[in-house]
Design an enzyme around this catalytic site. Structure first.
Site, PDB file in Angstrom:
ATOM      1  N   ASN A  10      10.719  15.596  27.665  1.00 29.12           N
ATOM      2  CA  ASN A  10       9.608  15.996  26.643  1.00 29.12           C
ATOM      3  C   ASN A  10       9.241  15.009  25.675  1.00 29.12           C
ATOM      4  OD1 ASN A  10      11.971  16.074  25.177  1.00 29.12           O
ATOM      5  ND2 ASN A  10      11.978  18.138  24.490  1.00 29.12           N
TER       6      ASN A  10
ATOM      7  N   SER B  18      30.405  10.273  27.201  1.00 26.43           N
ATOM      8  CA  SER B  18      30.583   9.343  26.216  1.00 26.43           C
ATOM      9  C   SER B  18      32.229   9.072  25.897  1.00 26.43           C
ATOM     10  CB  SER B  18      29.976   9.878  24.769  1.00 26.43           C
ATOM     11  OG  SER B  18      30.544   8.863  23.966  1.00 26.43           O
ATOM     12  N   ALA B  19      32.431   7.755  25.494  1.00 28.60           N
ATOM     13  CA  ALA B  19      33.823   7.600  25.262  1.00 28.60           C
ATOM     14  C   ALA B  19      34.320   8.343  23.946  1.00 28.60           C
ATOM     15  CB  ALA B  19      34.090   6.247  24.691  1.00 28.60           C
TER      16      ALA B  19
ATOM     17  N   TYR C  71      27.999  16.138  17.751  1.00 33.57           N
ATOM     18  CA  TYR C  71      27.359  15.300  18.897  1.00 33.57           C
ATOM     19  C   TYR C  71      28.561  15.222  19.648  1.00 33.57           C
ATOM     20  CZ  TYR C  71      26.533  11.219  21.909  1.00 33.57           C
ATOM     21  OH  TYR C  71      26.527  10.374  22.943  1.00 33.57           O
TER      22      TYR C  71
ATOM     23  N   LYS D 123      29.347  16.661  23.790  1.00 31.56           N
ATOM     24  CA  LYS D 123      29.884  16.126  25.104  1.00 31.56           C
ATOM     25  C   LYS D 123      31.124  16.809  25.660  1.00 31.56           C
ATOM     26  CE  LYS D 123      26.524  13.215  25.428  1.00 31.56           C
ATOM     27  NZ  LYS D 123      25.538  13.223  26.148  1.00 31.56           N
TER      28      LYS D 123
ATOM     29  N   ASN E  78      20.676   3.622  14.094  1.00 25.81           N
ATOM     30  CA  ASN E  78      22.100   4.221  13.882  1.00 25.81           C
ATOM     31  C   ASN E  78      22.974   3.150  14.475  1.00 25.81           C
ATOM     32  OD1 ASN E  78      21.470   6.710  12.627  1.00 25.81           O
ATOM     33  ND2 ASN E  78      20.669   7.232  14.688  1.00 25.81           N
TER      34      ASN E  78
ATOM     35  N   LEU F  15      24.151  -0.611  16.271  1.00 25.12           N
ATOM     36  CA  LEU F  15      24.535  -1.876  15.896  1.00 25.12           C
ATOM     37  C   LEU F  15      23.430  -3.016  16.465  1.00 25.12           C
ATOM     38  CD1 LEU F  15      26.045  -4.140  14.349  1.00 25.12           C
ATOM     39  CD2 LEU F  15      27.326  -4.399  16.354  1.00 25.12           C
TER      40      LEU F  15
ATOM     41  N   ARG G 265      31.842   3.352   7.478  1.00 28.46           N
ATOM     42  CA  ARG G 265      31.018   4.528   8.054  1.00 28.46           C
ATOM     43  C   ARG G 265      32.112   5.787   8.209  1.00 28.46           C
ATOM     44  NH1 ARG G 265      26.812   3.852  12.741  1.00 28.46           N
ATOM     45  NH2 ARG G 265      28.657   3.657  13.929  1.00 28.46           N
TER      46      ARG G 265
ATOM     47  N   GLY H   7      34.015   8.243  10.149  1.00 34.90           N
ATOM     48  CA  GLY H   7      34.212   8.596  11.391  1.00 34.90           C
ATOM     49  C   GLY H   7      34.228   7.440  12.171  1.00 34.90           C
TER      50      GLY H   7
HETATM   51  P1  NAD Z   1      17.482   8.487  24.665  1.00 38.93           P
HETATM   52  O1  NAD Z   1      17.510   9.461  23.442  1.00 38.93           O
HETATM   53  O2  NAD Z   1      16.839   7.192  24.707  1.00 38.93           O
HETATM   54  O3  NAD Z   1      17.368   9.210  25.915  1.00 38.93           O
HETATM   55  C1  NAD Z   1      17.098  10.818  26.090  1.00 38.93           C
HETATM   56  C2  NAD Z   1      15.951  11.101  26.715  1.00 38.93           C
HETATM   57  O4  NAD Z   1      16.065  12.801  26.779  1.00 38.93           O
HETATM   58  C3  NAD Z   1      14.722  10.975  25.870  1.00 38.93           C
HETATM   59  O5  NAD Z   1      13.891  10.270  26.525  1.00 38.93           O
HETATM   60  C4  NAD Z   1      14.536  12.440  25.214  1.00 38.93           C
HETATM   61  O6  NAD Z   1      13.118  12.395  24.889  1.00 38.93           O
HETATM   62  C5  NAD Z   1      15.015  13.209  26.362  1.00 38.93           C
HETATM   63  N1  NAD Z   1      15.367  14.696  25.900  1.00 38.93           N
HETATM   64  C6  NAD Z   1      16.198  15.226  24.670  1.00 38.93           C
HETATM   65  N2  NAD Z   1      16.231  16.364  25.002  1.00 38.93           N
HETATM   66  C7  NAD Z   1      15.557  16.943  25.820  1.00 38.93           C
HETATM   67  C8  NAD Z   1      14.982  18.137  26.167  1.00 38.93           C
HETATM   68  N3  NAD Z   1      15.433  19.302  25.734  1.00 38.93           N
HETATM   69  N4  NAD Z   1      13.819  18.155  27.267  1.00 38.93           N
HETATM   70  C9  NAD Z   1      13.466  17.331  27.977  1.00 38.93           C
HETATM   71  N5  NAD Z   1      14.129  15.664  27.527  1.00 38.93           N
HETATM   72  C10 NAD Z   1      14.766  15.713  26.352  1.00 38.93           C
HETATM   73  O7  NAD Z   1      19.139   8.424  24.754  1.00 38.93           O
HETATM   74  P2  NAD Z   1      20.030   7.363  25.704  1.00 38.93           P
HETATM   75  O8  NAD Z   1      20.605   6.379  25.068  1.00 38.93           O
HETATM   76  O9  NAD Z   1      19.088   6.860  27.008  1.00 38.93           O
HETATM   77  O10 NAD Z   1      21.011   8.119  26.007  1.00 38.93           O
HETATM   78  C11 NAD Z   1      21.061   9.028  27.268  1.00 38.93           C
HETATM   79  C12 NAD Z   1      22.171   9.927  27.420  1.00 38.93           C
HETATM   80  O11 NAD Z   1      23.528   9.203  27.350  1.00 38.93           O
HETATM   81  C13 NAD Z   1      22.303  10.926  26.316  1.00 38.93           C
HETATM   82  O12 NAD Z   1      22.917  12.213  26.724  1.00 38.93           O
HETATM   83  C14 NAD Z   1      23.318  10.243  25.229  1.00 38.93           C
HETATM   84  O13 NAD Z   1      24.175  11.249  24.442  1.00 38.93           O
HETATM   85  C15 NAD Z   1      24.256   9.657  26.163  1.00 38.93           C
HETATM   86  N6  NAD Z   1      25.005   8.566  25.649  1.00 38.93           N
HETATM   87  C16 NAD Z   1      24.312   7.730  25.063  1.00 38.93           C
HETATM   88  C17 NAD Z   1      25.010   6.535  24.623  1.00 38.93           C
HETATM   89  C18 NAD Z   1      24.252   5.389  23.878  1.00 38.93           C
HETATM   90  O14 NAD Z   1      24.857   4.381  23.212  1.00 38.93           O
HETATM   91  N7  NAD Z   1      22.881   5.301  24.128  1.00 38.93           N
HETATM   92  C19 NAD Z   1      26.519   6.533  24.505  1.00 38.93           C
HETATM   93  C20 NAD Z   1      27.237   7.572  25.284  1.00 38.93           C
HETATM   94  C21 NAD Z   1      26.433   8.598  25.899  1.00 38.93           C
HETATM   95  C1  UD1 Z   2      28.451   5.492  17.907  1.00 37.84           C
HETATM   96  C2  UD1 Z   2      28.761   6.964  17.732  1.00 37.84           C
HETATM   97  C3  UD1 Z   2      29.414   7.406  19.123  1.00 37.84           C
HETATM   98  C4  UD1 Z   2      28.317   7.310  20.242  1.00 37.84           C
HETATM   99  C5  UD1 Z   2      27.745   5.735  20.134  1.00 37.84           C
HETATM  100  C6  UD1 Z   2      26.654   5.522  20.951  1.00 37.84           C
HETATM  101  C7  UD1 Z   2      29.435   6.992  15.379  1.00 37.84           C
HETATM  102  C8  UD1 Z   2      30.677   7.289  14.530  1.00 37.84           C
HETATM  103  N1  UD1 Z   2      29.794   7.018  16.884  1.00 37.84           N
HETATM  104  O1  UD1 Z   2      29.479   4.673  18.289  1.00 37.84           O
HETATM  105  O2  UD1 Z   2      29.617   8.920  18.898  1.00 37.84           O
HETATM  106  O3  UD1 Z   2      28.485   7.734  21.645  1.00 37.84           O
HETATM  107  O4  UD1 Z   2      27.299   5.285  18.793  1.00 37.84           O
HETATM  108  O5  UD1 Z   2      25.439   6.197  20.561  1.00 37.84           O
HETATM  109  O6  UD1 Z   2      28.539   6.909  14.898  1.00 37.84           O
HETATM  110  N2  UD1 Z   2      27.700  -1.062  12.668  1.00 37.84           N
HETATM  111  C9  UD1 Z   2      27.422  -1.892  11.494  1.00 37.84           C
HETATM  112  N3  UD1 Z   2      26.341  -1.679  11.054  1.00 37.84           N
HETATM  113  C10 UD1 Z   2      25.367  -0.943  11.432  1.00 37.84           C
HETATM  114  C11 UD1 Z   2      25.687  -0.279  12.564  1.00 37.84           C
HETATM  115  C12 UD1 Z   2      26.681  -0.382  13.315  1.00 37.84           C
HETATM  116  O7  UD1 Z   2      28.485  -2.390  10.950  1.00 37.84           O
HETATM  117  O8  UD1 Z   2      24.130  -0.939  10.914  1.00 37.84           O
HETATM  118  C13 UD1 Z   2      29.067  -1.121  13.421  1.00 37.84           C
HETATM  119  C14 UD1 Z   2      29.699   0.212  13.294  1.00 37.84           C
HETATM  120  O9  UD1 Z   2      30.708   0.212  12.147  1.00 37.84           O
HETATM  121  C15 UD1 Z   2      30.855   0.059  14.547  1.00 37.84           C
HETATM  122  C16 UD1 Z   2      30.017  -0.971  15.624  1.00 37.84           C
HETATM  123  O10 UD1 Z   2      28.820  -1.580  14.527  1.00 37.84           O
HETATM  124  O11 UD1 Z   2      31.824  -0.746  14.149  1.00 37.84           O
HETATM  125  C17 UD1 Z   2      29.157  -0.212  16.874  1.00 37.84           C
HETATM  126  O12 UD1 Z   2      28.329   0.852  16.003  1.00 37.84           O
HETATM  127  P1  UD1 Z   2      27.643   1.763  17.158  1.00 37.84           P
HETATM  128  O13 UD1 Z   2      26.428   0.805  17.844  1.00 37.84           O
HETATM  129  O14 UD1 Z   2      26.963   2.949  15.837  1.00 37.84           O
HETATM  130  O15 UD1 Z   2      28.444   2.443  18.037  1.00 37.84           O
HETATM  131  P2  UD1 Z   2      29.731   3.251  17.662  1.00 37.84           P
HETATM  132  O16 UD1 Z   2      30.219   3.487  16.513  1.00 37.84           O
HETATM  133  O17 UD1 Z   2      30.725   2.753  18.644  1.00 37.84           O
END
Ligand code: NAD
Ligand code: UD1
Length: 338
Positions: A32, A124-125, A149, A153, A198, A200, A292, A294
């Site tokens: 979407n 996710s981890a 969030y 998961k 959000n 890094l 931060r 959490g």
């Molecule tokens: P993303 O936001 O780039 O991709 C998610 C996609 O899903 C987007 O294109 C969004 O438009 C679509 N979407 C969300 N809700 C929807 C709905 N109701 N109907 C249709 N489309 C919808 O995120 P990503 O980084 O590609 O992550 C993909 C999946 O992996 C997510 O479930 C996320 O929670 C999981 N995940 C991501 C990370 C990460 O660090 N990126 C880490 C662990 C798990």
């Molecule tokens: C975060 C989420 C996790 C999610 C993952 C992928 C939290 C507490 N955890 O993980 O649930 O699955 O993203 O989407 O948010 N950092 C900085 N400055 C910044 C951004 C991040 O110092 O501006 C640090 C963070 O403190 C962390 C590391 O970089 O130590 C990685 O951060 P991030 O990329 O957000 O990943 P996670 O915290 O591991």
């Protein structure tokens, strides 16, 4: 084999689409665009020279999803369609529970009615919670998450396990991602966060391109070797290849299987900043700030199971992750909104 990617226009979904198409599989994307752009679909087609069947729909809309599945007849569904901003999930928990859980149930119901039996899930981890020892191993229990969030998961893994218990024909692969970064080497697709990043690596990339003044490193007095948090960063194309392996595995097995997708090698925030600087010859301004809420000091994957069972291993280096991130960001300074 045809694979339906729910949320396939997003960061991980678009890279997985490229990997699946290059392996000769057919791809259907349903999104979407609530956190992505239809431009990503054009770029996937451009990189691969192959056609994607794309539908704009909310995965919570059961009637629409049913019609799309009936028309396209996928062999397997990969569920990427989640909301993923941890901070927002604390402010708007119901939005997260509604979207993430409802999409999962809708996909499972449509699959059940149409006899589609293979499901791969983006977990996710974070489901290892705050109390498990590191490195994380798949045999550990899911423990309490620090935010809604993470709980979505946790709950979706439980829902999928229950669905597979009730239907012995169902094959479910739960992929627990560690920290995906990087982009396709072409620089045509990549991570395009809305608003202030959000995570890094997108933040570092926006400092590098001049969209942000400096990085704030969250905490420098953790009990780690340089005081900053350590994480298991994995190149998104290695992660994409893990999905290809998971889809092939799901086709040959029944029941639920869980895999960590990580490298097993943690890097600190400072190490990532310096790796980015060295790989790209750009200085990243940073300051130390408050921790931060959490954040865990450190965690990484035991990635042995994916290697043994799926024959999958992450092999791209941290330099490649930093180089490919920058290649995407410098060629698309405003993401897909160029
Ligand atoms: P993303 O936001 O780039 O991709 C998610 C996609 O899903 C987007 O294109 C969004 O438009 C679509 N979407 C969300 N809700 C929807 C709905 N109701 N109907 C249709 N489309 C919808 O995120 P990503 O980084 O590609 O992550 C993909 C999946 O992996 C997510 O479930 C996320 O929670 C999981 N995940 C991501 C990370 C990460 O660090 N990126 C880490 C662990 C798990
Ligand atoms: C975060 C989420 C996790 C999610 C993952 C992928 C939290 C507490 N955890 O993980 O649930 O699955 O993203 O989407 O948010 N950092 C900085 N400055 C910044 C951004 C991040 O110092 O501006 C640090 C963070 O403190 C962390 C590391 O970089 O130590 C990685 O951060 P991030 O990329 O957000 O990943 P996670 O915290 O591991």
């Amino acid at each position: 084999m045809k694979i339906l990617l729910a949320g396939g226009a997003g960061y991980i979904g678009s890279h997985t689409a490229v990997e699946l198409l290059n392996a000769g599989l057919e791809v259907v994307i349903v999104d979407n665009y609530c956190n992505s752009s239809p431009v990503a679909i054009e770029r996937i087609e451009e990189i691969t020279g192959k056609k994607v069947e794309a539908f704009e729909a909310d995965i919570k809309d059961k009637e629409k999803v049913f019609e799309i599945m009936k028309q396209t007849k996928p062999d397997c569904v990969i569920h990427f369609a989640g909301l993923k901003a941890v901070g927002e999930s604390v402010q708007l928990p119901l939005k997260y529970y509604r979207n993430n859980i409802d999409t999962t149930i809708t996909l499972l119901e449509c699959m059940e009615e149409l006899g589609i039996k293979n499901f791969v899930f983006s977990s996710s981890a974070t489901v290892y919670g705050e109390e498990n020892d590191i490195p994380y191993v798949e045999t550990m229990r899911r423990l309490s998450c620090s935010n809604p969030y993470g709980w979505t998961k946790y709950m979706m893994e439980q829902i999928l396990e229950d669905a597979a218990k009730a239907d012995s024909e169902l094959s479910v692969v739960l992929l627990r991602y560690f920290n995906p970064i990087g982009a396709h080497e072409s620089g045509r697709i990549g991570e395009d966060p809305q608003g202030i990043p959000n995570n890094l690596m997108p933040y570092i990339a926006q400092v590098a391109v001049g969209r942000r003044d400096h990085l704030t490193i969250f905490g420098n007095d953790y009990e780690t070797k340089d005081g900053t948090c350590r994480r298991d960063y994995i190149h998104v194309m290695d992660l994409a290849n893990g999905h290809l392996k998971a889809v092939l595995y799901a086709d040959q097995h029944k029941g639920v299987e869980v895999f960590n997708l990580g490298t097993g090698n943690p890097f600190s925030v400072l190490e990532i900043v310096h790796a980015f600087e060295n790989a790209n010859g750009i200085e990243i301004k940073y300051e130390f700030g408050e921790k931060r809420a959490g954040d865990l000091p450190e965690f990484w994957a035991n990635a042995d199971k994916a290697k043994e069972v799926l024959g999958w291993e992450a092999n791209r280096t941290i330099e490649e992750m930093c180089r490919d991130t920058w290649n995407w960001q410098k060629n698309n300074p405003n993401g897909y909104n160029n």
